[in-house]
Scaffold this motif. Structure first.
Motif, PDB file in Angstrom:
ATOM      1  N   GLU A 305      40.408  43.909  23.881  1.00 36.64           N
ATOM      2  CA  GLU A 305      39.362  43.311  24.999  1.00 36.64           C
ATOM      3  C   GLU A 305      39.674  44.091  26.412  1.00 36.64           C
ATOM      4  O   GLU A 305      41.474  43.952  26.665  1.00 36.64           O
ATOM      5  N   GLU A 306      39.183  45.346  26.986  1.00 34.35           N
ATOM      6  CA  GLU A 306      39.437  46.174  28.011  1.00 34.35           C
ATOM      7  C   GLU A 306      39.800  44.636  28.945  1.00 34.35           C
ATOM      8  O   GLU A 306      38.848  43.943  29.692  1.00 34.35           O
ATOM      9  N   ARG A 307      40.353  45.405  29.769  1.00 33.84           N
ATOM     10  CA  ARG A 307      40.581  44.888  31.404  1.00 33.84           C
ATOM     11  C   ARG A 307      40.978  44.902  32.500  1.00 33.84           C
ATOM     12  O   ARG A 307      41.350  44.781  33.425  1.00 33.84           O
ATOM     13  N   PHE A 308      40.692  46.628  32.951  1.00 33.52           N
ATOM     14  CA  PHE A 308      40.910  47.337  33.684  1.00 33.52           C
ATOM     15  C   PHE A 308      39.670  46.672  35.331  1.00 33.52           C
ATOM     16  O   PHE A 308      40.226  47.047  36.437  1.00 33.52           O
ATOM     17  N   ARG A 309      38.654  46.686  34.263  1.00 35.93           N
ATOM     18  CA  ARG A 309      37.100  46.392  35.250  1.00 35.93           C
ATOM     19  C   ARG A 309      38.047  44.895  36.692  1.00 35.93           C
ATOM     20  O   ARG A 309      37.616  45.516  37.755  1.00 35.93           O
ATOM     21  N   PRO A 310      38.867  44.004  36.361  1.00 35.27           N
ATOM     22  CA  PRO A 310      38.775  42.872  37.783  1.00 35.27           C
ATOM     23  C   PRO A 310      40.350  43.787  38.788  1.00 35.27           C
ATOM     24  O   PRO A 310      40.133  43.356  40.203  1.00 35.27           O
ATOM     25  N   PHE A 311      40.875  44.813  37.881  1.00 38.83           N
ATOM     26  CA  PHE A 311      42.013  45.112  38.754  1.00 38.83           C
ATOM     27  C   PHE A 311      41.003  46.223  40.117  1.00 38.83           C
ATOM     28  O   PHE A 311      41.117  46.531  41.189  1.00 38.83           O
ATOM     29  N   VAL A 312      40.141  46.634  39.241  1.00 37.34           N
ATOM     30  CA  VAL A 312      39.590  48.016  40.058  1.00 37.34           C
ATOM     31  C   VAL A 312      38.464  47.147  41.055  1.00 37.34           C
ATOM     32  O   VAL A 312      38.053  47.015  41.565  1.00 37.34           O
ATOM     33  N   LEU A 313      38.329  45.586  40.965  1.00 37.38           N
ATOM     34  CA  LEU A 313      37.392  45.249  41.692  1.00 37.38           C
ATOM     35  C   LEU A 313      37.892  44.702  42.691  1.00 37.38           C
ATOM     36  O   LEU A 313      37.303  44.739  43.841  1.00 37.38           O
ATOM     37  N   LEU A 314      39.511  44.772  41.987  1.00 39.75           N
ATOM     38  CA  LEU A 314      39.637  43.811  43.306  1.00 39.75           C
ATOM     39  C   LEU A 314      40.187  45.265  44.236  1.00 39.75           C
ATOM     40  O   LEU A 314      40.335  44.877  45.930  1.00 39.75           O
ATOM     41  N   GLY A 315      40.838  45.679  44.121  1.00 39.53           N
ATOM     42  CA  GLY A 315      41.193  47.380  44.119  1.00 39.53           C
ATOM     43  C   GLY A 315      39.670  47.918  45.768  1.00 39.53           C
ATOM     44  O   GLY A 315      39.899  48.388  46.581  1.00 39.53           O
ATOM     45  N   GLY A 316      38.626  47.504  45.004  1.00 43.37           N
ATOM     46  CA  GLY A 316      37.524  48.460  45.173  1.00 43.37           C
ATOM     47  C   GLY A 316      37.496  47.301  46.874  1.00 43.37           C
ATOM     48  O   GLY A 316      36.817  47.239  48.018  1.00 43.37           O
ATOM     49  N   LEU A 317      37.279  45.939  46.275  1.00 35.93           N
ATOM     50  CA  LEU A 317      37.169  44.852  47.414  1.00 35.93           C
ATOM     51  C   LEU A 317      37.728  45.079  48.549  1.00 35.93           C
ATOM     52  O   LEU A 317      37.314  45.348  49.840  1.00 35.93           O
ATOM     53  N   PHE A 318      39.490  45.564  48.131  1.00 32.99           N
ATOM     54  CA  PHE A 318      40.693  46.021  49.615  1.00 32.99           C
ATOM     55  C   PHE A 318      39.980  46.904  50.643  1.00 32.99           C
ATOM     56  O   PHE A 318      40.314  46.883  51.265  1.00 32.99           O
ATOM     57  N   LEU A 319      39.961  47.781  49.552  1.00 31.65           N
ATOM     58  CA  LEU A 319      39.442  49.107  50.524  1.00 31.65           C
ATOM     59  C   LEU A 319      38.127  48.573  51.130  1.00 31.65           C
ATOM     60  O   LEU A 319      38.162  49.560  52.331  1.00 31.65           O
ATOM     61  N   ILE A 320      37.032  48.390  51.081  1.00 29.69           N
ATOM     62  CA  ILE A 320      36.283  48.022  51.348  1.00 29.69           C
ATOM     63  C   ILE A 320      36.332  46.987  52.582  1.00 29.69           C
ATOM     64  O   ILE A 320      36.240  47.474  53.951  1.00 29.69           O
TER      65      ILE A 320
END
Length: 334
Positions: A305-320
């Motif tokens: 089960e791919e688990r990269f999405r939570p890390f992308v969302l967290l990175g995007g959140l901090f960037l925003i």
């Protein structure tokens, strides 16, 4: 959430080495990131330091956190779930042929031969979860107590209720006990067919010769293990019934036709054992259990089960957050 997490592309973690370098560079150049005004003296200005000028360094921290989570996402994290399934297609069909003549009440085994056998046989049955087992009992004649079945509860219950009675003709019909067992197994499609025949006497009843029964077992490819039960020499055995239905006991000589039992085992490819006490009887069944094993095929399934999405969302959140703060709260410092 992140149990059994693995990274498919861990090489991207080398990018994390660049973050401390970026941090050092920021620290060294932090005072040159704003426009400067050079004047001859600043005495006319009151020294006031805004808290925003200090908090603006948090923007860099948010940017570093965003980059960190993006790099983790690039390493392609995924979780693994491993499941196994066992399969045994053609197992072993086993028939326990048990002598229940009056001599099985002898007390050289504790509490007597029959009860000692029942205890050991029950443990043997419980240890064969993938095999089918049936019970045949005999004295002067024989009959099937339970057919060959995978329902161990039925077999164990029948074994537990097994006791000496006067319904069967008295005597020891080894040939008939073996022949009835062969009849239970001859149509079996199991990978292996086994009879475990136990007696404490000699063949003195029945109309089927034990040697003919053993040849039938050989014809149907049925291996027979034979067990002679009883101590060497004398044993406290029942000799006559009492008016209350119990037996009068006396020391009698144990007589087992070991030659016949050994011949039956050799003819069918089995083995002969002699059990003179409870411990030896248990070890005999343990050895037979180890000799006759069902091959179990095990299948292993791995689900990813791919688990990269939570890390992308967290990175995007901090960037925003960093962008919003930079252009709304700290816009005067840019």
């Amino acid at each position: 959430m992140f149990d059994n997490l693995i990274f498919e592309d861990p090489g991207f973690f080398w990018l994390l080495v660049l973050l401390p370098i970026v941090g050092v560079r920021y620290f060294l150049t932090r005072n040159r990131q704003q426009a400067e005004l050079r004047i001859s003296s600043v005495k006319g200005f009151k020294a006031q330091r805004s808290i925003l000028s200090t908090l603006r360094h948090g923007l860099f921290v948010l940017r570093i956190l965003a980059l960190t989570f993006f790099i983790i996402a690039m390493a392609n994290p995924r979780s693994t779930v491993v499941t196994t399934r066992s399969s045994s297609t053609l197992g072993i069909d086993i028939v326990l042929a048990i002598d229940i003549s009056a001599s099985m009440l002898a007390r050289d085994l504790k509490p007597n031969r029959l009860d000692a056998l029942k205890e050991v046989a029950a443990e043997f049955i419980k240890g064969r979860p993938t095999d089918r087992i049936g019970l045949v009992v005999y004295a002067g004649e024989s009959f099937t107590l339970t057919p060959v079945t995978s329902d161990k509860a039925v077999v164990l219950r029948a074994l537990e209720e097994l006791e000496y009675n006067t319904v069967l003709e008295q005597g020891t019909a080894i040939g008939m006990g073996l022949a009835t067992s062969v009849n239970r197994l001859k149509e079996s499609n199991a990978k292996s067919k086994v009879i475990i025949l136990l007696t404490d006497g000699v063949n003195n009843s029945g109309f089927i010769d034990p040697k003919i029964a053993s040849e039938l077992a050989l014809e149907y490819d049925i291996k027979t293990y034979t067990i002679g039960l009883g101590s060497n020499g004398m044993a406290l055995s029942p000799v006559s019934p009492l008016p209350n239905g119990q037996f009068q006991y006396s020391m009698t000589r144990v007589e087992i036709d070991e030659g016949l039992l050994r011949e039956i085992a050799q003819t069918t490819g089995g083995k002969y054992y002699r059990a003179t006490d409870n411990v030896k009887l248990g070890k005999i069944y343990e050895e037979i259990d180890s000799l006759e094993k069902t091959e179990i095929e095990e299948f292993t399934f791995t689900n990813f089960e791919e688990r990269f999405r939570p890390f992308v969302l967290l990175g995007g959140l901090f960037l925003i957050i960093e962008v919003l703060l930079r252009f709304i709260v700290f816009r005067s410092f840019i």
